[in-house]
Scaffold this motif. Structure first.
Motif, short mmCIF file in Angstrom:
data_model
loop_
_atom_site.label_atom_id
_atom_site.label_comp_id
_atom_site.label_asym_id
_atom_site.label_seq_id
_atom_site.Cartn_x
_atom_site.Cartn_y
_atom_site.Cartn_z
N PHE A 50 -11.66 -41.86 -46.10
CA PHE A 50 -12.23 -43.08 -45.52
C PHE A 50 -12.38 -42.95 -44.01
O PHE A 50 -13.26 -43.56 -43.41
N GLU A 51 -11.49 -42.17 -43.39
CA GLU A 51 -11.60 -41.90 -41.95
C GLU A 51 -12.91 -41.17 -41.66
O GLU A 51 -13.65 -41.54 -40.75
N ILE A 52 -13.20 -40.15 -42.45
CA ILE A 52 -14.41 -39.36 -42.23
C ILE A 52 -15.66 -40.19 -42.50
O ILE A 52 -16.62 -40.17 -41.72
N VAL A 53 -15.64 -40.94 -43.60
CA VAL A 53 -16.81 -41.76 -43.94
C VAL A 53 -17.05 -42.83 -42.88
O VAL A 53 -18.19 -43.06 -42.44
N GLY A 54 -15.96 -43.47 -42.44
CA GLY A 54 -16.09 -44.50 -41.42
C GLY A 54 -16.70 -43.97 -40.14
O GLY A 54 -17.60 -44.60 -39.55
N LEU A 55 -16.24 -42.81 -39.69
CA LEU A 55 -16.77 -42.22 -38.47
C LEU A 55 -18.23 -41.78 -38.65
O LEU A 55 -19.04 -41.87 -37.72
N THR A 56 -18.55 -41.32 -39.85
CA THR A 56 -19.94 -40.92 -40.12
C THR A 56 -20.87 -42.13 -40.05
O THR A 56 -21.97 -42.05 -39.47
N VAL A 57 -20.44 -43.25 -40.61
CA VAL A 57 -21.26 -44.46 -40.55
C VAL A 57 -21.45 -44.92 -39.11
O VAL A 57 -22.52 -45.38 -38.72
N VAL A 58 -20.39 -44.79 -38.28
CA VAL A 58 -20.51 -45.14 -36.87
C VAL A 58 -21.59 -44.29 -36.20
O VAL A 58 -22.43 -44.79 -35.44
N LEU A 59 -21.59 -42.98 -36.48
CA LEU A 59 -22.62 -42.10 -35.92
C LEU A 59 -24.02 -42.54 -36.33
O LEU A 59 -24.95 -42.58 -35.52
N ILE A 60 -24.17 -42.88 -37.61
CA ILE A 60 -25.49 -43.29 -38.10
C ILE A 60 -25.91 -44.61 -37.45
O ILE A 60 -27.06 -44.78 -37.03
N ALA B 93 -24.53 -39.41 -58.19
CA ALA B 93 -23.30 -40.06 -58.62
C ALA B 93 -22.07 -39.36 -58.06
O ALA B 93 -21.07 -40.01 -57.72
N ALA B 94 -22.14 -38.04 -57.90
CA ALA B 94 -20.98 -37.27 -57.43
C ALA B 94 -20.61 -37.62 -55.99
O ALA B 94 -19.46 -37.44 -55.58
N THR B 95 -21.56 -38.11 -55.21
CA THR B 95 -21.29 -38.44 -53.81
C THR B 95 -21.43 -39.93 -53.54
O THR B 95 -21.55 -40.35 -52.39
N ALA B 96 -21.41 -40.74 -54.60
CA ALA B 96 -21.62 -42.18 -54.42
C ALA B 96 -20.58 -42.80 -53.50
O ALA B 96 -20.89 -43.65 -52.66
N GLY B 97 -19.31 -42.38 -53.63
CA GLY B 97 -18.26 -42.95 -52.80
C GLY B 97 -18.47 -42.69 -51.33
O GLY B 97 -18.14 -43.52 -50.48
N LEU B 98 -19.03 -41.53 -51.00
CA LEU B 98 -19.30 -41.20 -49.60
C LEU B 98 -20.49 -41.97 -49.05
O LEU B 98 -20.51 -42.34 -47.87
N PHE B 99 -21.48 -42.20 -49.89
CA PHE B 99 -22.74 -42.75 -49.40
C PHE B 99 -22.87 -44.27 -49.55
O PHE B 99 -23.80 -44.85 -48.99
N ASN B 100 -21.99 -44.91 -50.30
CA ASN B 100 -22.11 -46.36 -50.46
C ASN B 100 -22.10 -47.10 -49.12
O ASN B 100 -22.90 -48.03 -48.92
N PRO B 101 -21.20 -46.76 -48.18
CA PRO B 101 -21.25 -47.45 -46.89
C PRO B 101 -22.56 -47.22 -46.14
O PRO B 101 -23.02 -48.10 -45.41
N ILE B 102 -23.16 -46.04 -46.34
CA ILE B 102 -24.44 -45.77 -45.69
C ILE B 102 -25.54 -46.61 -46.35
O ILE B 102 -26.44 -47.13 -45.67
#
Length: 813
Positions: A752-762, A791-800
């Motif tokens: 979640f740390e990585i995903v959160g920071l990625t969304v901030v960049l976007i 589907a395999a990356t849904a958890g990573l991309f849902n915030p995006i």
């Protein structure tokens, strides 16, 4: 009385139509809608990211809603959602697309600034200022210190708003000292110019100082030594500048002598800046170092100081260190430490550094105040990047490339002392470290046995070099390279002892440059909590954290992730409603590539990944897939650019990617194509981009790294300088790889740390597109990473997805 569940789309929550708590706010809106006698069946709402709310209805309202929805076969919940969406559109329409509710009264200080600058008042800007007033108006010392999380979207005018607030604060407290910290020196220059405009607009100047770091000053000795090796024209420009004692440019807002900025202005073709900064000096009598130290002379007489995040972090560390040393033997410190140690782990409410910082806040120790005074108000602009600066100050990144070059230079100048065998040994260490780098481009390895063996050998090499340095001066003389090697040698020793003697407080890791050729060693602290807590508790009485990306949706709006990363104590935190305007979303279309396959069955718009240790056959397959990906993306960008109304910014995560794609685009357009390369400053590319755009061209700029955040391609004379933003792939591997961040990422739920920071960049990236309500409605985001559909990356991309769905989304291929 029946219970009904309905959806509340994000689009009507983020624009302020529905407030928290969502069920109560939604029911209040619905009650107002149902008082109307002209209701007709609403249109069915296109599905988008939403939150669910549950409310009670009376039987009469339920029947009326059921009848309204029947023609379109909608349930009562669907009808409620449709009515709310339709009413929200009406609510947002009256004034230039700005919600009536957003029209807050304009504070007199802000109104005076806007009137003097001939700028219109914006409801969102007034709301943002009102949020700041919650902190600025606190008079009771018992309620301080406090830290306000202040978020507003790009184009709202938050910089002008907080500057008007700072000016009003300084006029109400004549003896107050304040500071503004910004992430880069380019933004520091821009901030100072804005601050000058505010002072001129109000007709009340404020004494202002600036603090810039050693890397922004020139070593006159290093520059003089380099002169014989550079082009004659450039040499003459620099010699003239040196003869005038390194003056600043007449138009500069940072007025110090011997700055890198001034040198760049007088000799724009000089390309050896890294070789002439103060890190290359041989003596503290260097005029550049003297100018650096003189910055602090005017500090006691100034009401406000402007500095970079890195300077703020460095000064906090130095002041804390000075205060800790001065008070380490005091009775209060000894008693507090002994009492804390005597407690069991379950009894400890605070960590030891928090206990000590409490004492520092109450004491009268003046050690370190000459470096960084107590601040009545601190404003941290682009606050989401502040942790990176603290991490940078508390760690050292060792480039094996530069270390190798240092030893080669020493060998060239002193071949009898620094032999070719030493250079060969250094090359061997580099090759062994590179072979150990079997992780993919987006991964980082911790030290394992092979790494440690390499570092043991590296330590022996550096020790040998330093022993040679200790020979008489008439043989080797003074050399900045030796000073750098001594620092690296200490860091290598720390890296080897990190897990054994420092109780997990110091860590080490190795990662690699984007081209996978040069390993880098990072050694430093695993947490910045001690220093950041000291900043909020001891240094600053009031702190305002300003950014467009502090809050997140979980799905409730929260700034908890930002609070934890910045180590703000929970009881100090103040929040405000993030300020956004409908025009920030309505003017933009998000073009998302569909999940399609090429004729040979290859899935399109998927960048392949390969490990260095993979068999040769895998590399052959990778090269074919990579070529197909470049063709997919390049052809799409060529077609998109043909119909773009202005310039295009393409954001990537690797120099190789943008270089290959840039070549393809350049072959298929007559417009300028600018490609970011390692070592090329983004400021130079920005100037070229805007010059082309203002000259009637539609340039394409492909960039990585710092272009994701804080990179302004706005032109005051050309509203269509930048109309299109393309994202090649989700930047999961582009986040700053600090030790503290890596530690958090590897803990439970660290993804979640990585995903959160990625969304901030976007979010930072897409913020480049819309700058004001007057922006033409021709903006487009091009999302070119097809993993968003898998589907395999849904958890990573849902915030995006939650971010993109706020725009008008269309599928493209």
């Amino acid at each position: 009385m029946p219970s009904v569940t309905f959806r509340v789309p994000d689009s009507i929550r983020t624009n302020g139509y529905i407030a928290d708590p969502v069920p109560a706010s939604g029911k209040a809106r619905l009650a107002a809608i149902l008082t109307r006698n002209d209701l007709t069946t609403p249109a069915r709402v296109i599905p988008e990211i939403s939150v669910h709310a549950n409310i009670w209805l009376n039987a009469a309202d339920e029947k009326r809603l059921a009848d309204l929805g029947a023609p379109n076969e909608m349930s009562v919940g669907e009808t409620i959602t449709a009515l709310l969406v339709a009413d929200a559109a009406m609510w947002a329409a009256p004034v230039m697309g700005i919600p009536v509710a957003a029209q807050a009264p304009c504070h007199p200080a802000l109104a005076r600034v806007l009137a003097s600058l001939k700028l219109g008042q914006r409801g969102e800007q007034s709301r943002f200022y009102a949020g700041l007033e919650k902190l600025l108006s606190i008079e009771d010392p018992a309620q301080l210190p406090r830290v306000l999380f202040a978020e507003a979207g790009t184009g709202i005018g938050k910089t002008l708003a907080y500057m008007a607030g700072v000016h009003a604060f300084l006029k109400s407290l004549k003896t107050a000292q304040t500071a503004i910290a910004v992430p880069t020196h380019a933004l520091m220059d821009q901030t100072l110019r804005e601050w000058r405009k505010v002072q001129d607009a109000l007709g009340e100047p404020v004494s202002t100082a600036t603090l810039i770091g050693q890397n922004e000053f020139v070593s006159v000795q290093a520059l003089t030594d380099l002169l014989p090796d550079i082009d004659q024209t450039v040499r003459e420009q620099i010699t003239t500048w040196i003869g005038k004692s390194g003056p600043c440019d007449p138009d500069a807002v940072i007025r110090h002598a011997w700055t890198v900025g001034a040198l760049r202005k007088v000799a724009p073709l000089f390309n050896r800046m890294r070789d002439v900064t103060l890190s290359e000096r041989d003596t503290d009598d260097d005029p550049g170092y003297v100018s650096y130290r003189e910055q602090w002379d005017s500090l006691p007489r100034c009401s406000i100081v402007v500095m970079s995040h890195a300077m703020l972090a460095s000064l906090v560390l130095r002041r804390l260190t000075a205060q800790a040393r001065a008070t380490k033997d005091s009775a209060a410190i000894k008693e507090a430490t002994a009492a804390w140690v005597a407690l069991t782990s379950t009894e400890r409410e605070k960590r030891l550094y928090q206990v000590l910082n409490d004492i520092y806040a109450q004491g009268e120790c003046e050690d370190g105040l000459d470096l960084l005074p107590n601040l009545d108000l601190l404003v941290v602009d682009e606050a989401h990047t502040l942790e990176d600066s603290f991490n940078l100050v508390l760690s050292q990144n060792i480039s094996m490339y530069r270390l190798h070059k240092d030893i080669e230079r020493l060998h060239a100048s002193h071949p009898k002392q620094i032999t070719s065998a030493t250079v060969a040994a250094m090359t061997d260490v580099w090759q062994r470290l590179r072979r150990s780098g079997s992780a993919s481009v987006d991964k980082v390895m911790s030290l394992h046995d092979d790494d440690k063996n390499c570092l043991i050998d590296l330590g022996a090499i550096l020790k040998g070099v330093l022993e040679i340095k200790s020979t008489p001066k008439n043989q080797l003389g003074s050399n900045a390279g030796f000073r750098r090697i001594a620092q690296i040698a200490r860091s290598v020793t720390l890296a080897l002892l990190a897990g054994e003697q420092y109780g997990g407080s110091i860590g080490a890791m190795i990662d690699w440059s984007p081209d996978r050729k040069w390993p880098r060693l990072m050694v430093g602290r695993l947490s910045t909590a001690r220093e950041m807590n000291y900043l909020w508790l001891v240094v600053a009485r009031r702190s305002i954290l300003v950014s467009g990306t502090l809050y997140e949706e979980l799905p409730q709006v929260s700034c908890e992730t930002a609070r934890r990363s910045l180590s703000v104590p929970f009881d100090m935190m103040m929040t405000m409603e993030p300020v956004y305007a409908p025009w920030q979303y309505k003017l933009v279309t998000a073009c998302v590539v569909a999940d399609t396959c090429a004729a040979d069955g290859r899935r399109r718009f998927l960048r392949p990944v390969v490990k260095d240790s993979s068999p040769e056959a895998v590399h052959v397959e990778f090269n074919a897939l990579y070529a197909g990906w470049v063709e997919d993306v390049g052809r799409y960008l060529v077609d998109a650019h043909k119909v773009a109304q202005g310039g295009m910014l393409v954001l990537g995560t690797a120099f190789r990617d943008i270089a290959d794609i840039g070549q393809l685009i350049e072959k298929n357009t007559s417009h300028p194509v600018l490609v970011h390369h390692s070592g090329v400053p983004l400021a130079s590319l920005r100037d070229q981009f805007l010059a082309a755009a203002n000259g009637g061209k539609r340039p394409v700029l492909l960039a990585v790294s710092g272009a994701w955040t804080g990179f302004d391609l706005h032109s005051p004379i050309n509203p269509n300088a930048l109309t299109d933003l393309a994202i090649l792939n989700a930047p999961f591997g582009a986040i700053t790889r600090s030790l503290a961040r890596q530690k958090r990422a590897r803990q439970k739920n660290g993804i979640f740390e990585i995903v959160g920071l990625t969304v901030v960049l976007i979010r930072q990236g897409v913020g480049r597109l819309v700058r004001s309500p007057d922006t033409p409605a021709n903006r487009r985001i091009h999302w070119l990473d097809a993993r968003i559909h898998h589907a395999a990356t849904a958890g990573l991309f849902n915030p995006i997805k939650r971010l993109l769905v706020k725009y008008k989304v269309i599928a493209v291929s």
